[in-house]
Design a protein around this motif. Structure first.
Motif, PDB file in Angstrom:
ATOM      1  N   LYS A 158       0.833  -1.207   0.000  1.00 51.62           N
ATOM      2  CA  LYS A 158       0.000   0.000   0.000  1.00 51.62           C
ATOM      3  C   LYS A 158       0.867   1.256   0.000  1.00 51.62           C
ATOM      4  O   LYS A 158       0.585   2.218  -0.710  1.00 51.62           O
ATOM      5  CB  LYS A 158      -0.914  -0.007   1.222  1.00 51.62           C
ATOM      6  CG  LYS A 158      -1.927   1.091   1.251  1.00 51.62           C
ATOM      7  CD  LYS A 158      -2.855   0.951   2.438  1.00 51.62           C
ATOM      8  CE  LYS A 158      -3.860   2.070   2.470  1.00 51.62           C
ATOM      9  NZ  LYS A 158      -4.778   1.956   3.607  1.00 51.62           N
ATOM     10  N   ASN A 206       2.499   1.917  -3.325  1.00 56.95           N
ATOM     11  CA  ASN A 206       1.489   2.449  -4.230  1.00 56.95           C
ATOM     12  C   ASN A 206       1.799   2.162  -5.693  1.00 56.95           C
ATOM     13  O   ASN A 206       1.625   3.003  -6.556  1.00 56.95           O
ATOM     14  CB  ASN A 206       1.321   3.955  -3.991  1.00 56.95           C
ATOM     15  CG  ASN A 206      -0.045   4.448  -4.423  1.00 56.95           C
ATOM     16  OD1 ASN A 206      -0.960   3.658  -4.640  1.00 56.95           O
ATOM     17  ND2 ASN A 206      -0.181   5.757  -4.531  1.00 56.95           N
ATOM     18  N   THR A 207       2.306   0.977  -5.937  1.00 60.93           N
ATOM     19  CA  THR A 207       2.582   0.574  -7.312  1.00 60.93           C
ATOM     20  C   THR A 207       1.719  -0.625  -7.667  1.00 60.93           C
ATOM     21  O   THR A 207       1.220  -1.328  -6.806  1.00 60.93           O
ATOM     22  CB  THR A 207       4.071   0.191  -7.499  1.00 60.93           C
ATOM     23  OG1 THR A 207       4.355  -0.904  -6.641  1.00 60.93           O
ATOM     24  CG2 THR A 207       4.981   1.348  -7.198  1.00 60.93           C
ATOM     25  N   LYS A 208       1.566  -0.847  -8.975  1.00 68.57           N
ATOM     26  CA  LYS A 208       0.746  -1.972  -9.414  1.00 68.57           C
ATOM     27  C   LYS A 208       1.534  -3.272  -9.411  1.00 68.57           C
ATOM     28  O   LYS A 208       0.938  -4.344  -9.393  1.00 68.57           O
ATOM     29  CB  LYS A 208       0.178  -1.684 -10.795  1.00 68.57           C
ATOM     30  CG  LYS A 208      -0.802  -0.538 -10.763  1.00 68.57           C
ATOM     31  CD  LYS A 208      -1.509  -0.358 -12.051  1.00 68.57           C
ATOM     32  CE  LYS A 208      -2.469   0.823 -11.905  1.00 68.57           C
ATOM     33  NZ  LYS A 208      -3.427   0.921 -12.929  1.00 68.57           N
TER      34      LYS A 208
END
Length: 176
Positions: free
Chosen positions: A66, A69-71
């Motif tokens: 989280k 914050n990357t895919k």
């Protein structure tokens, strides 16, 4: 020898989870071994303990995912490294608190278990460090005040224990 039995007596599917559990143990080792005195063998024998630490690991990994914050998925090795480093830092905080707070770190330890520390942000950890420094300063001041007060009490007691005639003679000489 018991570890070999654990690894050899399991099916292929279980070996994968056992391997993961041993990596989790290594990540938490500064806490598990150094603080709780739990060996790898004891950890591997206790299914409930392994399950509990798998859950802790998953919570930390989710938090790190989280934050990043990357895919792309966070790699296990990155998470293991973070946990290991955080466990070492937490242990340093605890040792510092024990050595430098008025209550020997008891309130600090109660207020900040490892699980909570692992979930803290870097800013929160910096604030924690500042608070620990303030606690250490308070302890030093309290000790120095106690020493100063004790020295003053010792001087007063020494004066009171002197014979009245000596005190009077000394005071008389000071006046002249």
């Amino acid at each position: 020898m018991e570890l070999a039995k654990i690894f050899l007596s399991n099916s292929f599917n279980n070996v994968k989870s056992i391997s993961m559990d041993s990596k989790i143990y290594e990540a938490f080792k500064p806490y598990l071994f150094d603080t709780k005195k739990i060996s790898l063998e004891e950890f591997m024998k206790d299914k409930e303990l392994r399950y509990a630490y798998r859950e802790k690991y998953q919570k930390v990994k989710a938090k790190l995912q989280k934050i990043s914050n990357t895919k792309c998925t966070l790699k296990d090795e990155q998470c293991f490294a973070y946990i290991f480093k955080s466990c070492q830092e937490w242990q340093e905080f605890i040792e510092t608190a024990k050595d430098n707070t008025l209550d020997n770190g008891e309130s600090f330890i109660r207020a900040l278990p490892l699980d909570r520390y692992l979930m803290m942000t870097n800013d929160q950890k910096s604030t924690l460090e500042e608070n620990l420094i303030k606690s250490a300063i308070t302890r030093v001041r309290t000790i120095s005040q106690a020493i100063s007060s004790q020295n003053n009490n010792d001087e007063l007691n020494a004066m009171l224990e002197e014979k009245p005639s000596q005190v009077s003679k000394e005071n008389h000489q000071k006046i002249q």
